[in-house]
Design a protein around this motif. Structure first.
Motif, mmCIF file in Angstrom:
data_model
loop_
_atom_site.group_PDB
_atom_site.id
_atom_site.type_symbol
_atom_site.label_atom_id
_atom_site.label_comp_id
_atom_site.label_asym_id
_atom_site.label_seq_id
_atom_site.Cartn_x
_atom_site.Cartn_y
_atom_site.Cartn_z
ATOM 1 N N ASN A 162 -81.520 -55.983 -23.939
ATOM 2 C CA ASN A 162 -80.644 -56.974 -24.567
ATOM 3 C C ASN A 162 -79.529 -56.306 -25.356
ATOM 4 O OD1 ASN A 162 -82.104 -55.904 -26.629
ATOM 5 N ND2 ASN A 162 -82.898 -57.836 -27.436
ATOM 6 N N SER A 163 -79.282 -55.041 -25.044
ATOM 7 C CA SER A 163 -78.261 -54.291 -25.771
ATOM 8 C C SER A 163 -76.864 -54.683 -25.308
ATOM 9 C CB SER A 163 -78.472 -52.788 -25.558
ATOM 10 O OG SER A 163 -79.803 -52.429 -25.813
ATOM 11 N N ASN A 164 -75.937 -54.721 -26.255
ATOM 12 C CA ASN A 164 -74.536 -54.930 -25.922
ATOM 13 C C ASN A 164 -73.869 -53.624 -25.521
ATOM 14 O OD1 ASN A 164 -75.170 -56.740 -28.592
ATOM 15 N ND2 ASN A 164 -74.119 -57.918 -27.020
ATOM 16 N N PHE A 174 -69.704 -38.246 -24.402
ATOM 17 C CA PHE A 174 -70.573 -39.419 -24.362
ATOM 18 C C PHE A 174 -70.058 -40.408 -23.334
ATOM 19 C CE2 PHE A 174 -67.343 -40.529 -27.473
ATOM 20 C CZ PHE A 174 -67.103 -41.894 -27.308
ATOM 21 N N GLN A 175 -70.996 -41.107 -22.733
ATOM 22 C CA GLN A 175 -70.708 -42.164 -21.775
ATOM 23 C C GLN A 175 -70.947 -43.490 -22.493
ATOM 24 O OE1 GLN A 175 -69.541 -41.056 -19.013
ATOM 25 N NE2 GLN A 175 -69.575 -42.679 -17.487
ATOM 26 N N PHE A 176 -69.925 -44.327 -22.548
ATOM 27 C CA PHE A 176 -69.977 -45.584 -23.301
ATOM 28 C C PHE A 176 -70.018 -46.746 -22.322
ATOM 29 C CE2 PHE A 176 -68.529 -49.161 -25.760
ATOM 30 C CZ PHE A 176 -68.864 -48.887 -27.079
ATOM 31 N N LEU A 177 -71.075 -47.569 -22.407
ATOM 32 C CA LEU A 177 -71.219 -48.745 -21.549
ATOM 33 C C LEU A 177 -71.280 -49.984 -22.434
ATOM 34 C CD1 LEU A 177 -73.017 -46.237 -20.221
ATOM 35 C CD2 LEU A 177 -73.563 -47.963 -18.535
ATOM 36 N N TYR A 178 -70.412 -50.946 -22.156
ATOM 37 C CA TYR A 178 -70.341 -52.170 -22.944
ATOM 38 C C TYR A 178 -70.635 -53.374 -22.054
ATOM 39 C CZ TYR A 178 -68.230 -56.011 -25.626
ATOM 40 O OH TYR A 178 -67.999 -57.198 -26.286
ATOM 41 N N PHE A 179 -71.589 -54.192 -22.487
ATOM 42 C CA PHE A 179 -71.997 -55.369 -21.728
ATOM 43 C C PHE A 179 -71.607 -56.634 -22.478
ATOM 44 C CE2 PHE A 179 -74.740 -51.896 -20.619
ATOM 45 C CZ PHE A 179 -74.944 -52.009 -19.253
ATOM 46 N N LYS A 180 -71.135 -57.605 -21.719
ATOM 47 C CA LYS A 180 -70.777 -58.902 -22.288
ATOM 48 C C LYS A 180 -71.450 -59.978 -21.449
ATOM 49 C CE LYS A 180 -66.704 -61.198 -24.211
ATOM 50 N NZ LYS A 180 -65.229 -61.138 -24.340
ATOM 51 N N ASP A 181 -72.264 -60.801 -22.086
ATOM 52 C CA ASP A 181 -73.058 -61.807 -21.362
ATOM 53 C C ASP A 181 -73.888 -61.157 -20.259
ATOM 54 O OD1 ASP A 181 -71.909 -63.853 -22.919
ATOM 55 O OD2 ASP A 181 -70.197 -64.000 -21.555
ATOM 56 N N SER A 182 -74.470 -60.003 -20.602
ATOM 57 C CA SER A 182 -75.352 -59.237 -19.703
ATOM 58 C C SER A 182 -74.625 -58.624 -18.514
ATOM 59 C CB SER A 182 -76.511 -60.120 -19.195
ATOM 60 O OG SER A 182 -77.289 -60.587 -20.281
ATOM 61 N N LYS A 183 -73.314 -58.714 -18.482
ATOM 62 C CA LYS A 183 -72.524 -58.131 -17.402
ATOM 63 C C LYS A 183 -71.764 -56.913 -17.915
ATOM 64 C CE LYS A 183 -73.542 -61.504 -14.514
ATOM 65 N NZ LYS A 183 -74.438 -61.260 -13.349
ATOM 66 N N ASP A 212 -67.979 -56.970 -32.055
ATOM 67 C CA ASP A 212 -68.496 -57.455 -33.335
ATOM 68 C C ASP A 212 -69.663 -56.541 -33.725
ATOM 69 O OD1 ASP A 212 -69.620 -58.714 -35.501
ATOM 70 O OD2 ASP A 212 -69.661 -60.709 -34.605
ATOM 71 N N THR A 213 -69.412 -55.591 -34.595
ATOM 72 C CA THR A 213 -70.415 -54.576 -34.915
ATOM 73 C C THR A 213 -71.633 -55.152 -35.639
ATOM 74 O OG1 THR A 213 -69.218 -54.052 -36.962
ATOM 75 C CG2 THR A 213 -68.712 -52.734 -35.002
ATOM 76 N N LYS A 214 -71.471 -56.317 -36.281
ATOM 77 C CA LYS A 214 -72.602 -56.918 -36.981
ATOM 78 C C LYS A 214 -73.559 -57.613 -36.001
ATOM 79 C CE LYS A 214 -70.172 -57.616 -41.363
ATOM 80 N NZ LYS A 214 -69.742 -58.596 -42.401
ATOM 81 N N GLN A 215 -73.044 -57.966 -34.835
ATOM 82 C CA GLN A 215 -73.862 -58.673 -33.847
ATOM 83 C C GLN A 215 -74.219 -57.796 -32.650
ATOM 84 O OE1 GLN A 215 -74.972 -61.776 -34.446
ATOM 85 N NE2 GLN A 215 -73.904 -61.681 -36.422
ATOM 86 N N THR A 216 -73.888 -56.522 -32.732
ATOM 87 C CA THR A 216 -74.078 -55.624 -31.595
ATOM 88 C C THR A 216 -75.414 -54.888 -31.687
ATOM 89 O OG1 THR A 216 -71.728 -55.263 -31.200
ATOM 90 C CG2 THR A 216 -73.211 -53.522 -30.474
ATOM 91 N N ALA A 217 -76.129 -54.881 -30.574
ATOM 92 C CA ALA A 217 -77.348 -54.074 -30.448
ATOM 93 C C ALA A 217 -76.986 -52.830 -29.642
ATOM 94 C CB ALA A 217 -78.442 -54.868 -29.752
ATOM 95 N N LEU A 218 -77.085 -51.671 -30.258
ATOM 96 C CA LEU A 218 -76.702 -50.414 -29.628
ATOM 97 C C LEU A 218 -77.946 -49.599 -29.301
ATOM 98 C CD1 LEU A 218 -74.837 -48.008 -28.864
ATOM 99 C CD2 LEU A 218 -74.736 -47.465 -31.309
ATOM 100 N N LYS A 219 -78.046 -49.131 -28.059
ATOM 101 C CA LYS A 219 -79.106 -48.217 -27.657
ATOM 102 C C LYS A 219 -78.468 -46.874 -27.287
ATOM 103 C CE LYS A 219 -82.878 -50.808 -27.848
ATOM 104 N NZ LYS A 219 -83.599 -51.225 -26.632
ATOM 105 N N VAL A 220 -79.066 -45.791 -27.750
ATOM 106 C CA VAL A 220 -78.528 -44.463 -27.479
ATOM 107 C C VAL A 220 -79.578 -43.611 -26.773
ATOM 108 C CG1 VAL A 220 -76.903 -44.485 -29.399
ATOM 109 C CG2 VAL A 220 -79.225 -43.622 -29.770
ATOM 110 N N ASN A 240 -77.271 -52.374 -35.808
ATOM 111 C CA ASN A 240 -78.516 -52.277 -35.035
ATOM 112 C C ASN A 240 -78.436 -51.116 -34.054
ATOM 113 O OD1 ASN A 240 -80.813 -52.656 -33.547
ATOM 114 N ND2 ASN A 240 -80.405 -54.795 -33.022
ATOM 115 N N VAL A 241 -79.063 -49.988 -34.393
ATOM 116 C CA VAL A 241 -79.044 -48.791 -33.539
ATOM 117 C C VAL A 241 -80.484 -48.369 -33.247
ATOM 118 C CG1 VAL A 241 -78.262 -46.406 -33.292
ATOM 119 C CG2 VAL A 241 -76.882 -48.033 -34.608
#
Length: 273
Positions: A162-164, A174-183, A212-220, A240-241
């Protein structure tokens, strides 16, 4: 070996049985790694990782000459390779007869072959090409090699995440992947020299994508530790990291003394088609 590399080997590994095993390879901008796995016994026999390479492709070519484990025959070989020659085409508009059209967005125009890989978890196809020299080297070394985009492991094994945002770190990139509405909405690779440059890129990405950093779930995953300067930087800007450790059917006992998230993206290649 050198100070930037590590080789972990199962003491019971028998190279003579390699034709029953799978070889997973990951070639990045500044890193090279591989794993030898037994899919039937669900066991990881070996992991090699080298960080801070001047060029990941050149390091692969060097290791191919020197590393006895890379000279073995394998049941299957999966190689995920970083390339700037990559586009994502939604399946709804993809036209197999017009693949050449998509290459207009490639950096290199003289690629020998164009590959199409369908994503099982995302609604798009990968269209990509790699340098002809590396392609020839891979296919000449192993008859049954499957070429994959660099991020295939992460993209195809995050269905239940469920990470953004997912960030896969090497020592200097680093490789940065950003998801919006699971896409998948955005993916890019960045090289950085020190924490100041990493800060610049992170803030630039957040600003440009309107995250929105307050609503973002980040996985590293990759080369990052809880409490180090990378981790602390992320916590300064994102609430959320957490670490990304995707489930794997493989027994990874040889990695017990290593952080579980180090080789997430490498081992995830086992489950790619």
């Amino acid at each position: 070996m050198n100070k930037n590399s590590i080789l972990l080997i199962d003491p019971n590994f028998e190279p003579a049985n390699s034709s029953n095993l799978n070889l997973l390879i990951k070639i990045g901008v500044d890193t090279f790694s591989y794993s030898i796995a037994d899919e039937e016994k669900e066991l990881v026999h070996a992991v090699y990782d080298e960080q801070e390479c001047e060029d990941g492709l050149e390091k692969f070519k060097e290791r191919l000459k020197l590393d006895a484990y890379l000279k073995l025959p394998y049941q299957s070989v999966k190689a995920a390779i970083y390339t700037p020659n990559l586009v994502f085409v939604p399946k709804a508009i993809f036209d197999q007869d017009q693949v050449k059209l998509y290459t207009q967005f490639f950096v290199d125009a003289d690629l020998q072959n164009i590959y199409v890989q369908s994503s099982e978890q995302q609604d798009f196809n990968y269209i990509f090409g790699i340098s002809s020299a590396i392609e020839k080297l891979l296919t000449a070394t192993w008859e049954n090699v499957t070429l994959l985009p660099y991020d295939a492991g992460l993209l195809e094994n995050t269905k239940n995440e469920n990470s953004n945002v997912i960030i896969d770190f090497t020592v200097g990139s680093f490789q940065f992947l950003y998801f919006k509405d699971s896409k998948l909405n955005f993916v890019q690779n960045y090289q950085f020299d020190g924490i100041d440059e990493l800060t610049y890129y992170l803030l630039l990405i957040i600003s440009q994508l309107g995250i929105d950093t307050k609503q973002t779930a980040l996985k590293v995953c990759g080369i990052i530790h809880q409490g180090d300067e990378k981790w602390n930087l992320l916590l300064q800007h994102i609430n959320n990291v957490d670490f990304l450790v995707t489930p794997t059917p493989l027994d990874t006992n040889i990695l017990d003394d290593m952080p579980a998230h180090y080789y997430t993206s490498l081992l995830a290649l086992q489950q790619c088609g």
